[in-house]
Every structure is written in C-alpha cells, then in structure tokens.
Design a protein around this motif. Structure first.
Motif, PDB file in Angstrom:
ATOM      1  N   SER A1079       0.852  -1.319   0.034  1.00  0.00           N
ATOM      2  CA  SER A1079       0.009  -0.001  -0.045  1.00  0.00           C
ATOM      3  C   SER A1079       0.879   1.141  -0.122  1.00  0.00           C
ATOM      4  CB  SER A1079      -0.834   0.029   1.293  1.00  0.00           C
ATOM      5  OG  SER A1079      -1.761  -1.222   1.216  1.00  0.00           O
ATOM      6  N   VAL A1080       2.084   0.926  -0.334  1.00  0.00           N
ATOM      7  CA  VAL A1080       3.024   2.257  -0.565  1.00  0.00           C
ATOM      8  C   VAL A1080       2.984   2.721  -1.849  1.00  0.00           C
ATOM      9  CG1 VAL A1080       5.392   3.031  -0.386  1.00  0.00           C
ATOM     10  CG2 VAL A1080       4.681   1.333   1.400  1.00  0.00           C
ATOM     11  N   LYS A1081       2.736   3.984  -1.945  1.00  0.00           N
ATOM     12  CA  LYS A1081       2.752   4.491  -3.259  1.00  0.00           C
ATOM     13  C   LYS A1081       3.874   4.061  -4.128  1.00  0.00           C
ATOM     14  CE  LYS A1081       1.740   8.738  -5.926  1.00  0.00           C
ATOM     15  NZ  LYS A1081       0.724   8.201  -6.866  1.00  0.00           N
ATOM     16  N   ILE A1082       3.859   3.809  -5.176  1.00  0.00           N
ATOM     17  CA  ILE A1082       4.807   3.419  -6.304  1.00  0.00           C
ATOM     18  C   ILE A1082       4.889   4.845  -7.151  1.00  0.00           C
ATOM     19  CG2 ILE A1082       5.690   1.837  -7.881  1.00  0.00           C
ATOM     20  CD1 ILE A1082       4.485  -0.313  -6.798  1.00  0.00           C
ATOM     21  N   ILE A1083       6.081   5.267  -7.175  1.00  0.00           N
ATOM     22  CA  ILE A1083       6.207   6.344  -8.291  1.00  0.00           C
ATOM     23  C   ILE A1083       6.236   5.724  -9.691  1.00  0.00           C
ATOM     24  CG2 ILE A1083       7.921   8.375  -9.049  1.00  0.00           C
ATOM     25  CD1 ILE A1083       8.868   8.453  -6.233  1.00  0.00           C
ATOM     26  N   SER A1084       5.302   6.329 -10.587  1.00  0.00           N
ATOM     27  CA  SER A1084       5.134   5.983 -12.067  1.00  0.00           C
ATOM     28  C   SER A1084       5.230   7.124 -12.635  1.00  0.00           C
ATOM     29  CB  SER A1084       4.140   5.185 -11.955  1.00  0.00           C
ATOM     30  OG  SER A1084       3.555   5.078 -13.378  1.00  0.00           O
ATOM     31  N   CYS A1085       6.202   7.327 -13.657  1.00  0.00           N
ATOM     32  CA  CYS A1085       6.245   8.488 -14.533  1.00  0.00           C
ATOM     33  C   CYS A1085       5.115   8.412 -15.707  1.00  0.00           C
ATOM     34  CB  CYS A1085       7.474   8.334 -15.275  1.00  0.00           C
ATOM     35  SG  CYS A1085       8.878   8.812 -14.261  1.00  0.00           S
ATOM     36  N   GLY A1086       4.275   7.137 -15.596  1.00  0.00           N
ATOM     37  CA  GLY A1086       3.258   7.055 -16.635  1.00  0.00           C
ATOM     38  C   GLY A1086       3.568   6.730 -18.151  1.00  0.00           C
ATOM     39  N   LEU A1102       7.784   2.561 -14.171  1.00  0.00           N
ATOM     40  CA  LEU A1102       8.006   2.920 -12.695  1.00  0.00           C
ATOM     41  C   LEU A1102       9.485   3.580 -12.440  1.00  0.00           C
ATOM     42  CD1 LEU A1102       6.396  -0.225 -11.090  1.00  0.00           C
ATOM     43  CD2 LEU A1102       5.374   1.661 -11.633  1.00  0.00           C
ATOM     44  N   VAL A1103       9.657   4.140 -11.158  1.00  0.00           N
ATOM     45  CA  VAL A1103      10.954   5.027 -10.811  1.00  0.00           C
ATOM     46  C   VAL A1103      11.996   3.911 -11.202  1.00  0.00           C
ATOM     47  CG1 VAL A1103      11.021   4.119  -8.534  1.00  0.00           C
ATOM     48  CG2 VAL A1103      12.065   6.152  -9.300  1.00  0.00           C
ATOM     49  N   ASN A1104      13.175   4.519 -12.046  1.00  0.00           N
ATOM     50  CA  ASN A1104      14.272   3.958 -12.304  1.00  0.00           C
ATOM     51  C   ASN A1104      14.254   2.833 -13.677  1.00  0.00           C
ATOM     52  OD1 ASN A1104      15.727   5.045 -10.215  1.00  0.00           O
ATOM     53  ND2 ASN A1104      15.196   3.431  -8.923  1.00  0.00           N
ATOM     54  N   SER A1105      12.958   2.881 -14.019  1.00  0.00           N
ATOM     55  CA  SER A1105      12.701   2.006 -15.362  1.00  0.00           C
ATOM     56  C   SER A1105      13.121   2.742 -16.744  1.00  0.00           C
ATOM     57  CB  SER A1105      11.410   1.521 -15.470  1.00  0.00           C
ATOM     58  OG  SER A1105      10.898   0.645 -14.415  1.00  0.00           O
ATOM     59  N   CYS A1125      12.652   6.674 -15.902  1.00  0.00           N
ATOM     60  CA  CYS A1125      11.849   7.320 -14.984  1.00  0.00           C
ATOM     61  C   CYS A1125      12.522   7.902 -13.646  1.00  0.00           C
ATOM     62  CB  CYS A1125      10.612   6.403 -14.550  1.00  0.00           C
ATOM     63  SG  CYS A1125       9.391   7.076 -13.500  1.00  0.00           S
ATOM     64  N   HIS A1126      12.493   9.166 -13.183  1.00  0.00           N
ATOM     65  CA  HIS A1126      13.202   9.582 -12.179  1.00  0.00           C
ATOM     66  C   HIS A1126      12.055   9.526 -10.855  1.00  0.00           C
ATOM     67  CE1 HIS A1126      16.483  12.103 -14.688  1.00  0.00           C
ATOM     68  NE2 HIS A1126      16.626  10.915 -14.670  1.00  0.00           N
ATOM     69  N   GLU A1127      12.855   9.829  -9.690  1.00  0.00           N
ATOM     70  CA  GLU A1127      12.059   9.658  -8.305  1.00  0.00           C
ATOM     71  C   GLU A1127      11.025  10.738  -8.248  1.00  0.00           C
ATOM     72  OE1 GLU A1127      14.796   9.592  -5.070  1.00  0.00           O
ATOM     73  OE2 GLU A1127      15.534   7.631  -5.636  1.00  0.00           O
ATOM     74  N   ASP A1128      11.158  11.928  -9.049  1.00  0.00           N
ATOM     75  CA  ASP A1128      10.063  12.789  -9.032  1.00  0.00           C
ATOM     76  C   ASP A1128       8.896  12.772  -9.957  1.00  0.00           C
ATOM     77  OD1 ASP A1128      11.333  13.249 -11.346  1.00  0.00           O
ATOM     78  OD2 ASP A1128      11.747  15.436 -11.133  1.00  0.00           O
ATOM     79  N   GLY A1129       8.843  11.416 -10.724  1.00  0.00           N
ATOM     80  CA  GLY A1129       7.724  10.934 -11.349  1.00  0.00           C
ATOM     81  C   GLY A1129       7.764  11.546 -12.805  1.00  0.00           C
ATOM     82  N   ARG A1130       9.041  12.063 -13.107  1.00  0.00           N
ATOM     83  CA  ARG A1130       9.118  12.636 -14.374  1.00  0.00           C
ATOM     84  C   ARG A1130      10.135  11.797 -15.218  1.00  0.00           C
ATOM     85  NH1 ARG A1130       9.540  19.271 -13.517  1.00  0.00           N
ATOM     86  NH2 ARG A1130       7.410  19.365 -12.417  1.00  0.00           N
TER      87      ARG A1130
END
Length: 1173
Positions: A1079-1086, A1102-1105, A1125-1130
C-alpha cells in the motif's frame, strides 16, 4: 386498575360494532362451499409454558419440538430474555430436510403463580416450520401447537376448566413494546397487589417478550383479552381431572377471534368414546347447532359444555371457539388433555408433527393416535409420510351429516416425526389431531391450524434466480377471499431493472401461486409483487435475489467448434457448427421433446439493450441433452436482423418444453449472453463512433503492479479470454464497484506483474459501464465496440483513445488498518496499540459519506482477554452490513437487519445497495466493499474474528475513532473525541482508559440486536483486563518459537493460554503487513506516449525503469532514444520524434537532375544535327 361493569359493557359494544356480522350457514354449506385456507406454518413464534402441578415436579421437563418442511436444511434459533444462572436462553441448531428437532428448555422457564416475567420463548426459523410445546411431568403432561407471530391477533376469549381446587390460568405475551392489554374478567383474580372481581377490566402493559400469567381458583372461561397490538395468549389449568381419572395439567395456545370458524368437526377414536366439549361465543346472539341437543343461544363470553359421542358437526351462525377435554380413548377413561377442535375454515393441506419420547408410566412412550378428517371423495390422495394410508390398524367412518370421513390411526410408541398431506392441490383440505395416553396421563393438540395471516408478506421458493429468467417462482400468498378454482387470475409483477413486467400466475392451490421469471436486466435484490384479482391490485410483495450469469451459471451451455481462438464469440462467417448442451432432467422427466430458440438483442425506446422476441430455430428436438445447429440454419433465421444492418449483437439461446411437465423447476433453459458476429465489415467500427464518444467518468486509477492489485479489496481478478481480448496480458483485474456514473476500471498485467498500457501490449481498458452493475450497457458501450474496432477492423487505436488504459501514475493505494486477537489495533497511519474493552466501540467515522464503522468486543471464555465478535458498517449511500459471531461460533451476516443466506447460498458474491459482499467457499473470509471507498476483510476462525479495513485516500484527515485520523502521522493517532492527543508511550492501563472514550452509547449504536440480546448485553465498561506485559524471561520456548518478536502474539499466548488463538493473531498481523507493504505509493512516470513512425521497447514506467525508442525505416530519431523514470515522477527527457531522414528526397532529386541533363544533352545534339543539315 379496576373499571366498572358499565365500562365493560362499552368494551363489548365496541367489539360488536367493529367486527363484521357473519351470515348464518347451514350444514349443507359444509359440503358445498369453498373456503379460504391460511398458512399453518411460520418462521417466527413466541410461546410460554404455564404452571404445572407441583406433584412429581422432580421429573419436570419442558420440550420444544420443531418440524421442518423445507427440502433443505433449516436453521432454528430458540431464545428468551429471561436469565437462568445469569445468562439468557439462546440455542441455534440445524434441522435436516423434512425432519424435526426436540430441544429441552430449563424448567426454570415454567411460569409460577400470578407473575410478570421475561419467560416468553421466541422460536425463529430460516424456513417454514411447525412448533409444538410439550410440558412433560410424570403423570401430568400436555402439549400445544404454537401459532406463528404473523397469525396472532388482538382479541381472544380464555378457556379454562374448574374440576378441582387447583388454579385455572391464562398468560399473555407481548410481541411489541408498550402493548396495552385489557382483560374483561369472568371471575375474581389478584394481580400486583390489587383484587379484581367478575366483569372488572384488568389493564396491563407488556413489552416485547414479556409475559404475564394470571391464576385463579375459579373458572376464568369467557374472560375477554383485547390489546392494541398483536399478542399471544395461552390458557388452561394447573391440574384437572374428569370422572374416573386422575389429575392432569391442561395447556393450549388460543386462536384469535378473527380466526374462529363456524363449522367444527369433533372426533373420537371409536364410536363408543365420549369426550367433554366447550363451545365459546364472542358475538351476542350466536346460535349453535349441536347433535342431540336443542339449539343453543349464546351471548358474548358465554359457553356451552357437554359430552358428545363419536364424531359429528357443530355449526353456528357466527364464529365460535370449540375445545375438547379428552376423556376416553378406545373405551378407556383417560386423564384429560385440552385440544383445540379445528374449524373447517382452519383445515389445511400439509401437517408435520411429532409424538412425545416417553411417558411417566412407560419410558417407551405413549399410546399415540391421530384423527384425520377429510372429504370422503378426497380420501385416496391423503398420504402419511409420503405413502397412501392403508392397513389393518386403521379405523374409518363417516362423519354424520357431512361429506367428511374420519380416519383414526394408531402410531408407534415413542418419539417420531410424521407428515400428513393432501397430495392433490385441487382437492379439499383436511384436519389432523394428535393425542395419546398412558396410565394416569395424556396429551393432545391439533397438528396444524390454517389461520389468516396478519401480514401481507410473501414466502418465496427458491430465493436465488438466474438473470436470464425462465425459472419457476413459487409464492405462498395470504388467502383472503375464496378457495374456488374459478377465482380471478393471479399475476406476478417483477422489477426487471428496465421497468415492471407482468407475468400470469398459476394458482396451484388456495395459497400457492407459481410464476415464470422474466429476463432481468439487473442483479441483486429484486422486488416481486403478487395480485390475486387479475392485476387490478398488487397488495402482496417480497424480495428475491437475481444472480449474474457469472455468479450462478447457466443451465444451457453453448459453444461453437474452434471458438476458443475467437474468445467464445460465435462467428457466422465460418462454417463451424454451434453445439447446445443441457441436462435433460431439468426440463422434467416426462418431457421428451423441446423447441430450440434464440433471442437477438436490440435497443429499446429508452436506448437500453434488451432481448427481442423468440425466434424458433428447431422444433420438437429430442430431449437428449444436446443438439447441433449448423451456422447456415442460424444465419437463415437471423436473416432479417442481418438485413437491418445488425452485423454484431448479443444473443441468448434457450430451449423450452413442447408440453408442460408434471414437475419441473424451469419452463425455459437459457444459455448465457453470447456475442454473435453475423458478418465481417471493416466499416463496423464507424457505426460505434457515437457510442465511443460517451467516455468513462471518474474511474479509479489502476494499481501499478499485480501485487498492489491483490492487496486492494476494491479490485478482483477477472480473467476472461485474455489471449483474445488482451493478448500479452497474464492477468487482468476489474474494480469491484462502479462509479456514480456507472463506469468501471480494468487493468492488465504482464508476466512480470507490471501494468500494461495500450492495445498493442494487451493493456486494460476503462469501461464506460462496469459489468459489475451494468452488464447490458457494458455490452453495448464497451464490448461490442471493441469487437468491431479491434477484432473486425484495424481501428483499435480509435477504441483505446476513448477507452484508454490507465498507466497507474495517479494510483494512491488505500490505507489499511486492522484489529485482531485480544484486541490489538493497527491504525490507518500504522500506529499499533492494545485495547481490551468489553462493549461496542467506534472504530471509524467520517462526515464524508456519513461513514460509521463500529465493533463489538466481548470477554473471551473465562479469561481477562476480550475478542472482536461483531462489526457493523454503514454509509449514506449504502445498505448497512453487520457481521457477527453467534453463540455457537457461527457467522451471521445481516444486511439492513435481515440475514444474508450465505451458508446455503449457491452465490458467493452479493451485490446490494451500494455495497458488495463476497465470501470464500468455507466462509472463513468475508469481504465487504462499499462504493464510498471503504473495504473491510473479516477473517473468521474458531471463537475469534479479526478484520483488515482499507480506506480510500479521499478520507484523508476526515476520520476519527480507534483507527486514528488518517493524516499520514501515526504519532497523533491516539486522539480523544474532544481532539486532545494521548501520549504515544502510554501504559496499557492508560490505553484502556483512552479506548473507553470511544465506547458507543445505546442511542449511537447502529447494531441490529437479535432477541433476547440488546445493547446492555454487551455493555461492560467496568471490565478490567490484564495490564501486565509478558515477561520474555518466563515465556515458554514453544511460545517464543511460534511468535518470534511479535508482541501481539506473545501477549495473546500468555493472556489466553491458547497457542491457536495466538497463531490466529500472528497470521492476520502477517497478512496486514503484506497489505501495508503493497500500500506504499509507487512512483510512476506514466505512459510516455506514442511515437509516430516509431516503436517503443519496454512497458514498465516505474521509478528507475527505462524505455527505448527506435524509428521505422526512412526516419531518424530526434531526441534521446532512452527515457528513464526519475524519483520525482518525471521522465529524464521529452519524448523523441521520428523525422524523415531526407535520403529519399536526395535520390529523387539526383534522378530528376540526371534526367534533365540527359534531356538537355539530347536537345543540344539534335540542334547541332539540324544546323549541319
């Protein structure tokens, strides 16, 4: 309070005015008139045991005997608010199909003297039963037939006998609180310190389940009981004898005045037997005709008493009550028993009863008899325990002056269950009296009385139906006017989801109507109404459950050869035949032929897809269980639909009987809704352009991984031919509830568990209408356009543009909380604490959706621990759902106070108002998911229930209660109702004081209480648990090995002394830990987007992908080919473009220039040649 005789007269005058005058009937009417017969069984009873003589009291036993009529198990609960040894009575048990159960009630529930008490006993059953009370005592025994609460009344006349100086008595039981009861007395009594004389009116107030017993040394027969609400009334004597007999107790539950009759047939075991009878009047000027006696004229509360031999007819011009004092059997004088003589108006069709297990004289039982009164011409269709009545131990005789016969049968000694049935529903009903004797004791009662029902409610069989229809619904209705076959037609009105549908009813017997269910366009609880006057009025109503075709499978299967590769879609453009399969016995064993039909679908006037009229495909097909339909046959019958341009639609096949079956549950057997391709045109997608423009609204975001999806109760696995609809997807899920606009979400995942996006990857699609709540609209707005655009043409991008895949970039998981064991709480922000309260507590509440979540905690066995035993949740746009543990460790689910039939249900998912309730196969896990954004998983283990709740992030900062405030900060979760914050490091004792602040008051409780329990049963704020923290140095190695470093597990093992209990706590905590981690939010750049003239490699965002982009031949990449994908979701860079490389243009120019040079050279050569000439 006493009133004058004049006031008593006013009561009688009032009654005479409000009760309709009844016209006289003659003996001839008995042979020719058709009567209305009510229902002699029920689901709710309230009874009491009046006082027996003190002689032989050491042998006293109180029995309740329950006889079930259902072909399935019946659950029965017996309860009383009266406490014995500090506890109220409650017992729940199961009765097998068409069987019985005898249960022993503590003798302390017998009333004593004139008293007011809570000794009334309630009997509740899940299906219709008959209930009998047996008051056993050596040499002084009697029994009575219980009358269902729905058949009670507000006016009674007491019947007692006074043959010796022992008490005559009656008892009144309240069925509702604050019931006022007026008793016009026929003799002197004393009650609560006051004396009352003949003709005085005794006024008492009774509440639900409260009983008042009145005794007198005088005969109280003729005392009139009147109330402002329905009550149950019992009467009889402590002990009475007849000449030549010893003393025996008398008890009988009285029939209300509105159920009295005008024609009573009395019986005896042989012609020489005589018995004592009383005939009681309520209406002044009642003329009674009695064989061998002059006509008797009786006024209100007067009675005639005398001896009558053999059998005969007593008739009257106004309704009366007739009772028998059993005096002789087979020529022997026996001890008396009080028996209600059924009026012809109270005859019925089915009777179930039992005989007592033993007597004072003989442990083997009584000499048992039954007297059956039936029309002579209907005698051959009367069965005992399923067989015709024949044999040498049977006496038969005609009832003088009537068309009836008397059948007397001696039954075996000892306890047994018996069913007497008139098997011909069009024949005449009958009556049954059960009685028996031994030395110095007897018993007797009417086996059943068909009394008018005082509620206009229906009884349905079965309860669950398939949405396609064609099944037989059997409805038990109140019979109010006539039993004639020439009555007006019955009709059923079904709420189908797109309007009411009227269906003709088949009047099977006087109170049974059967209707064939129509096609429903909704799932869940559905209203059904019944008319008995040809559809002019529909005064009777009830509810059934309509299950989806996924939850309750079809009875007819359909497939097309090789259709697996087409996703179970029937395609008429290929030659593969269609095969239908079914169980031949479903249609009825006597059905040899069936017709094969199909129904196409179309849009109705309200733009809703519905099934159209039947189209016959094949006639008189042998009922062998299968048939093959060539595609050419199907195409030819659907030709008109194809001409109308309906090249793609939903269809349903069904088979129906050619002739009516003698016994069958269905008249039509349906397949599930199937997609049908009639032709394959590339232009089909264009047809659905307008429909696709209606886009999904407010759909929830998809979880980023399958692990997240599995941890979220608002989604469930929904794999249906992924290889066809979502090629490349390993698993797909759907949202379990729909949005206010009806939309839903679908998400698909690859073999690595990550989300897939877009049609090329096999990604999920947002649904304009969720199939959960809007199956038919989902077909029209989502499924058919997908087939047209993605399978029958190459326009899938058009479909995904309006039904897009979600890329999970906006997914914020719901926040979990939990409670388990000797209550340990994990708040929504992750704070853990232990609170061992005893009562009902507020777990969470919010002004958003008016959410209320309450839990009940009770003391665990004989320990200083408590456990969760019940939960209840409600929002302003949903039903109220309550899950609780019963006293026999069974789970009960109540929806708006009514039990949900889970144990015997063929359906494991129930869609209710704003909430979805699902269970696993062994009922060890119940999931309750609300549209408002709250889900609760309830785990059931022996004696213990636990929960994990999940709340949507829309509740952030809007929660209060024991589950904290949901603001992401666990340090302030221990917040008092007044807003102050408790120290995080408080002791167990301080935590206990904190928890008590969230104790729910009686006014604020939303729990439904099951009698005899109420709020006070669970309210023990003074309970003090242990505040000792387990010492690891003294804890056994076995506990350490089990619990490891889990404080909660260690605490429970020490406090309860049970490793099983502690292990349950450990398992639920581990489950909660898994859900918390997911239930921890996973950072996704979409999804980065589509690259025109290019191709993207990689579907994880997802982050680092990292994803890679390359261009098609003739195009060059402008920008970076790699995006991370960076940790800021961009993404690390903008999406690159594929531009034309220019090489092609250069070649073309070179060719053009070369051509021009050649042409120019040729021209020059020509000019030179011409000049030379």
């Amino acid at each position: 309070m006493k009133t004058s005789q004049g006031q008593h007269l006013w009561w009688v005058i009032f009654i005479a005015l409000v009760v309709a005058e009844v016209l006289p009937l003659t003996a001839q009417d008995l042979m020719t008139s058709n009567q209305c017969f009510g229902i002699s069984r029920g689901k709710q009873f309230t009874i009491a045991f009046m006082e027996n003589t003190s002689q032989f009291s050491a042998s006293r036993q109180l029995f309740i005997l329950v006889v079930a009529f259902s072909d399935q198990q019946t659950e029965v609960t017996i309860s009383s608010k009266h406490k014995v040894a500090g506890k109220p009575l409650q017992e729940t048990f199961l009765i097998e199909a068409r069987s019985f159960k005898r249960t022993t009630i503590p003798s302390a529930y017998m009333m004593s003297g004139t008293e007011r008490s809570l000794k009334a006993i309630k009997v509740s059953a899940s299906s219709d039963v008959s209930v009998y009370g047996l008051m056993y005592q050596d040499f002084t025994t009697d029994g009575f037939l219980g009358i269902p609460i729905t058949n009670l009344g507000s006016q009674y006349v007491v019947v007692t006998f006074q043959k010796r100086a022992s008490a005559s008595q009656f008892a009144v039981i309240g069925t509702e609180d604050s019931t006022t009861v007026h008793v016009t007395l026929r003799d002197t009594v004393s009650f609560e310190g006051q004396n009352y004389n003949q003709d005085d009116v005794l006024t008492i107030m009774v509440n639900d389940s409260q009983v008042v017993q009145i005794q007198s040394t005088n005969d109280l027969s003729g005392s009139i009981v009147q109330s402002d609400k329905s009550v149950a009334v019992f009467s009889g004597n402590e002990c009475v004898n007849v000449p030549g007999s010893t003393c025996d107790t008398l008890t009988e539950q009285l029939v209300p005045i509105n159920s009295w009759g005008q024609k009573h047939i009395y019986t005896a075991s042989q012609n020489s037997d005589d018995n004592i009878y009383r005939i009681i009047a309520f209406f002044s000027g009642t003329i009674v005709t009695i064989p061998g006696f002059p006509n008797q004229i009786l006024n209100s509360a007067e009675f005639w008493e005398g001896r009558l031999y053999s059998s005969g007819l007593v008739s009257s011009n106004k309704p009366t009550l007739m009772v028998q004092l059993l005096a002789s059997v087979n020529g022997e004088t026996v001890d008396p028993s009080l028996i209600h003589i059924p009026a012809e108006e109270q005859f019925g069709y089915v009777f179930g009863f039992t005989t007592p297990p033993h007597s004072g004289e003989d442990s083997g039982g009584f000499f048992n008899f039954i007297n059956i009164v039936t029309k002579t011409d209907a005698r051959q269709t009367v069965h005992l325990n399923g067989s015709p009545i024949n044999g040498t131990d049977i006496r038969e005789s005609n009832v003088p002056g009537t068309a009836y016969s008397l059948i007397t049968i001696q039954l075996p000694k000892g306890e047994g269950v018996y069913y007497v049935e008139q098997t011909d529903p069009l024949s005449s009903p009958l009556s049954v009296i059960v009685y028996g004797y031994e030395d110095d004791e007897s018993y007797g009662y009417a086996a059943g009385l068909s009394l008018p029902n005082n509620e206009q409610l229906l009884s349905f069989t079965p309860y669950y139906f398939r949405e396609m229809g064609g099944e037989t619904l059997t409805i038990t209705v109140p019979c109010l006017e006539t039993n004639s076959i020439a009555y007006q037609s019955a009709m059923c009105k079904f709420d189908t989801g797109i309007g009411d549908v009227l269906v003709p009813g088949d009047r099977v017997d006087p109170y049974i109507v059967s209707c064939i269910t129509p096609t429903f366009y909704k799932n869940g609880l559905t209203h059904v109404s019944v008319s008995l006057d040809d559809g002019n009025t529909f005064p009777y109503s009830g509810i059934v459950y309509v299950a989806s075709q996924e939850d309750l499978g079809p009875l007819l299967t359909v497939k097309q050869e090789n259709w697996e590769e087409r996703g179970e879609v029937i395609d008429l453009t290929v030659r593969d035949p269609i095969i239908l399969s079914w169980d031949p016995e479903i249609m009825g064993k006597d059905v040899t032929e069936v017709d094969v039909m199909i129904q196409d679908s179309d849009i109705n006037n309200n733009d809703f897809p519905v099934l159209m009229e039947d189209i016959t495909l094949m006639k008189k097909v042998p009922n062998t269980g299968s048939v093959i339909i060539p595609t050419a046959v199907l195409a030819s019958h659907l030709g008109n639909a194809i001409k109308r341009g309906k090249d793609l639609s939903n269809v349903a096949f069904h088979i129906k009987r050619v002739v009516k079956a003698v016994t069958s549950f269905v008249s039509k057997v349906y397949s599930k809704i199937t997609l049908l391709i009639k032709s394959s045109l590339d232009s089909l997608c264009t047809y659905y352009t307008k429909i696709l423009s209606d886009v999904p609204k407010d759909v929830p975001a998809c979880p980023c991984t399958l692990a997240q999806a599995n941890a979220n109760s608002e989604f469930e696995i929904s794999n249906f031919w992924n290889s066809f609809f979502h090629k490349g997807a390993e698993n797909c899920i759907r949202s379990t509830t729909s949005t206010p606009s009806g939309s839903g979400q679908q998400c698909c995942y690859g073999t690595d568990g990550n989300i897939l996006v877009g049609g090329s990857q096999g990604g999920g699609t947002a649904d304009r209408y969720s199939p959960v709540d809007n199956f038919w609209r989902h077909q029209k707005y989502d499924v058919l356009p997908y087939i047209a655009c993605c399978k029958l043409s190459k326009n899938c991008d058009k479909y995904y543009k309006t039904r897009p895949s979600d890329d999970c970039s906006d997914y914020d998981p719901p926040r979990p909380a939990g409670g388990m064991g000797d209550p340990h709480v994990t708040t929504l922000d992750g704070k853990k604490f232990t609170f061992n309260g005893a009562g009902e507590f507020l777990m969470a509440s919010s002004k958003l959706y008016n959410l209320i979540f309450q839990a009940r905690m009770e003391v665990y066995l004989d320990t200083l621990a408590t456990v969760y035993t019940a939960f209840v949740i409600h929002t302003n746009n949903s039903a109220k759902v309550q899950v609780q543990m019963s006293n026999i460790n069974e789970i009960l689910v109540l929806v708006d106070g009514e039990p949900l039939r889970l144990a015997s249900s063929p359906v494991k998912v129930h869609y209710l108002n704003g909430v979805r309730v699902s269970v696993n196969n062994d009922l060890s896990e119940i999931r309750v998911v609300f549209n408002a954004g709250i889900a609760v998983i309830i785990y059931i283990k022996s004696e213990v229930i636990s929960f994990i709740a999940q709340l949507d992030t829309r509740f952030n900062g809007q929660i209060e209660g024991l589950l904290g405030n949901l603001n992401g900060e666990p340090h302030d979760d221990l917040q008092f109702p007044n807003g102050t914050i408790m120290n995080n490091n408080s002791s167990l004792q301080k935590l206990h004081e904190y928890g008590l602040e969230w104790l729910v008051t009686a006014d604020d409780s939303i729990f439904t209480y099951i009698s005899p329990y109420d709020y006070t049963t669970y309210h023990f704020p003074e309970f003090t648990p242990t505040f000792d923290i387990p010492d690891l140095d003294v804890v056994s190695q076995e506990i350490k090995d089990l619990c490891g470093d889990s404080f909660e597990c260690l605490f429970d093992a020490v406090t309860t002394g049970s490793l099983t209990f502690a292990n349950n706590t450990r398992v639920v905590l581990a489950t909660l830990d898994i859900i918390q981690k997911s239930s921890v939010k996973i950072i996704s750049c979409g999804f980065p987007g589509d690259v025109e003239n290019g191709q993207m490699f990689g579907h994880v965002y997802l982050v680092n992908s990292t994803v890679e982009v390359s261009c098609e031949a003739g195009y060059v990449l402008e920008g970076s080919s790699s995006l991370t994908c960076h940790e800021d979701g961009r993404w690390s860079t903008d999406l690159p473009r594929c531009e034309s490389s220019g090489k092609g243009l250069t070649i073309i120019l070179a060719i053009v220039i070369s051509t021009l040079i050649i042409l120019a050279a040729a021209c020059v050569a020509i000019v030179i040649c011409l000049r030379k000439k």
